[in-house]
Design a protein around this motif. Sequence first.
Motif, PDB file in Angstrom:
ATOM      1  N   ARG A   1       2.870   1.405  -3.300  1.00 48.67           N
ATOM      2  CA  ARG A   1       1.983   1.418  -4.473  1.00 48.67           C
ATOM      3  C   ARG A   1       2.555   0.592  -5.628  1.00 48.67           C
ATOM      4  NH1 ARG A   1      -1.752   5.988  -4.226  1.00 48.67           N
ATOM      5  NH2 ARG A   1      -1.946   5.867  -6.495  1.00 48.67           N
TER       6      ARG A   1
ATOM      7  N   VAL B   1       0.833  -1.203   0.000  1.00 46.61           N
ATOM      8  CA  VAL B   1       0.000   0.000   0.000  1.00 46.61           C
ATOM      9  C   VAL B   1       0.869   1.255   0.000  1.00 46.61           C
ATOM     10  CG1 VAL B   1      -1.652   1.339   1.354  1.00 46.61           C
ATOM     11  CG2 VAL B   1      -1.976  -1.126   1.090  1.00 46.61           C
TER      12      VAL B   1
ATOM     13  N   PRO C   1      -1.153  -3.686  -5.452  1.00 47.41           N
ATOM     14  CA  PRO C   1      -2.142  -2.721  -4.941  1.00 47.41           C
ATOM     15  C   PRO C   1      -3.342  -2.631  -5.874  1.00 47.41           C
ATOM     16  CG  PRO C   1      -0.322  -1.573  -5.992  1.00 47.41           C
ATOM     17  CD  PRO C   1       0.036  -3.032  -6.012  1.00 47.41           C
TER      18      PRO C   1
ATOM     19  N   ILE D   1      -5.967  -0.044  -7.104  1.00 46.48           N
ATOM     20  CA  ILE D   1      -6.029   1.424  -7.124  1.00 46.48           C
ATOM     21  C   ILE D   1      -7.268   1.877  -7.877  1.00 46.48           C
ATOM     22  CG2 ILE D   1      -4.830   3.524  -7.857  1.00 46.48           C
ATOM     23  CD1 ILE D   1      -2.206   1.936  -7.624  1.00 46.48           C
TER      24      ILE D   1
ATOM     25  N   VAL E   1      -5.246   4.117  -3.232  1.00 45.69           N
ATOM     26  CA  VAL E   1      -5.144   2.680  -3.010  1.00 45.69           C
ATOM     27  C   VAL E   1      -6.305   2.259  -2.113  1.00 45.69           C
ATOM     28  CG1 VAL E   1      -3.757   0.790  -2.065  1.00 45.69           C
ATOM     29  CG2 VAL E   1      -2.630   2.695  -3.216  1.00 45.69           C
TER      30      VAL E   1
END
Length: 611
Positions: free
Chosen positions: A271, A268, A306, A308, A313
């Motif tokens: 990313r 997280v 991640p 998104i 996120v």
Amino acid sequence: MRLSSKLNPLCLYKEHRLNSLLLNTARESAQCETAEAVYALMDSCLSRLIQYDRLALRLVDKNAGTVTDTFTSGDSIPGWQLGVPRPVAGTVTGVVVESGRPMVVPDARSPEFIAQYPSSVSCAENLPSLTAIPVVYHGSVIGSLQIRSRNVDAFSEKQIEIIRTVAGFVAPMIVNAMQLEQLQREVRERTVLAEIGRLASGTIDFGQVWQRFAETVKTLLPCDRMVLALLDGDGSAITDRYVYGVTLPNWDDAPRRKLSSVPASITVSQRKATIADAEENDKRFIEALGYKISEHVGLRSMMTAPVIAGDRVIGVINVRSMKDKAYTPQHLALFERIALQIGGPVAAAELYAHHLRLAEEKSARIELELRNERLVENDRTRARFISNLSHELRTPLTSVIAFTDIIRRTKTSTLSERDQNHLEVISRSGQRLKVLIDDMLDLSRIEADNLRLSGSVFTLQESVQSISESMRPMLEVRHQRLVSNFSEPDIRMVTDRERLEQILSNLISNASKYSPEKTVIRVEGRADRGRACLSVIDSGVGIDEKDIPLLFNEFSRLDNEATRSTQGVGLGLALSRRLARAMGGDIEVASGKERGSVFTLVLPQDMQLAA
């Protein structure tokens, strides 16, 4: 490519045989649809010309600095896995690729060779003879063809020349097959990615398509378990929302965790997608599964990416495999593309689910409010009914009691003794009924918030003395005595004396009913930091601790032998507690089965100051 023969008939025959094999190999390779089929064809061709115990085609990724066993046949080597990239530096293949020349090792068990190539120890003992030939395509070395034998110095110069010839001949076939396979893989990936996008965007409830989504992803990636975990609104915690495949004991039972306590926090914060592998004892992987859990279910590799939506996120998706080193950088890039595809649809699905929950909560709240309103109205109706009924009963009852007393007191009455006794029963029953009606009226006033309290100044001792005198006849019937004791001479009170004595009468009456005959009921009073405490102590059957919370329910009586043998409707204690609380106090209970009971009335000494 031809071998020189000096017109020797045997050499001419061998050359003709080699050329025929190569020609047939070329024809058959045109029918091959996969690189695997080309590799097998190459192995078949060589095995007809040379005797060996293991063949390995190792291709190099110069950008990544890795070498991969793309095809093997014959004896296996412990620790070497097909399709798993390894560092090329310090290997025989690395030297062959760098130099572009063959390497012939008659005996790989020699200390000099082992010292230079320690990674070859696992295969040197059983396969000491090694010939490594560079595979060259358009002047560039793309890998090496390694032939091993169980015999020392197994390959002659002519055999090595044959291996070089075959390697040079099949190099274009290998490249073409790899390119075809890469093209087929890209087409398959695009098709599957399109299907994933269609699944994800075709619903507002992602849970409905999760199973199909996971199975579709599984056609592209090694996958024994897949989890989509979403962040809480403030991003401090993460919850496993959807799970596919292998279950993890003790982990799936608690799907919500602090983000800071799991490896997903790295994904997280950075990313970007990551790979973890148990064989290398990767710290994030061990923390993600827990060592015992990963050993139990056999999950050895993990990829996390991640999820998104927009620039935020919203969670992570991870896949796990039971194979060591199951995931490559190519897998990681593909997995990131999959994660990017589902970000928007998952966010939309979560938003829809959130609004759905809000709508359900609103509907439930409205229904609850309506039910509460109906309950309140029912209570009001009940209170009005009890109040009206009590008034209607009280008026004729008062007349009955009054005229009964008049008849009993008339000196000229000609009633017999039996008739007088009957009138006494009527009078006592009427008084008991009047008390019950008064209690019901008080209860209806409290529920209607219409109870009026009036303060007066007196001492606790005066009230207890007054109650003791009024209840003496009732106690004498059961041969009981009331004994009082106070911690100080005069405990001053400013409160509603009538209500205090009403509560105390109920408590003493209960103590008398549930205590054996010829027993003593004690009343103890004390002052404690502005509050007066009056305890009524009996030596009765006592109350089971689990039944104590039920004592103060209206019209409720405990079902036991003692209550079944005594009169009452279960209103006295309920009313007494509500009166005590209306006066700013409460009633406390301490009891146990066969240990008697202590009911303590606690009131502020000055009701006005307490208010």
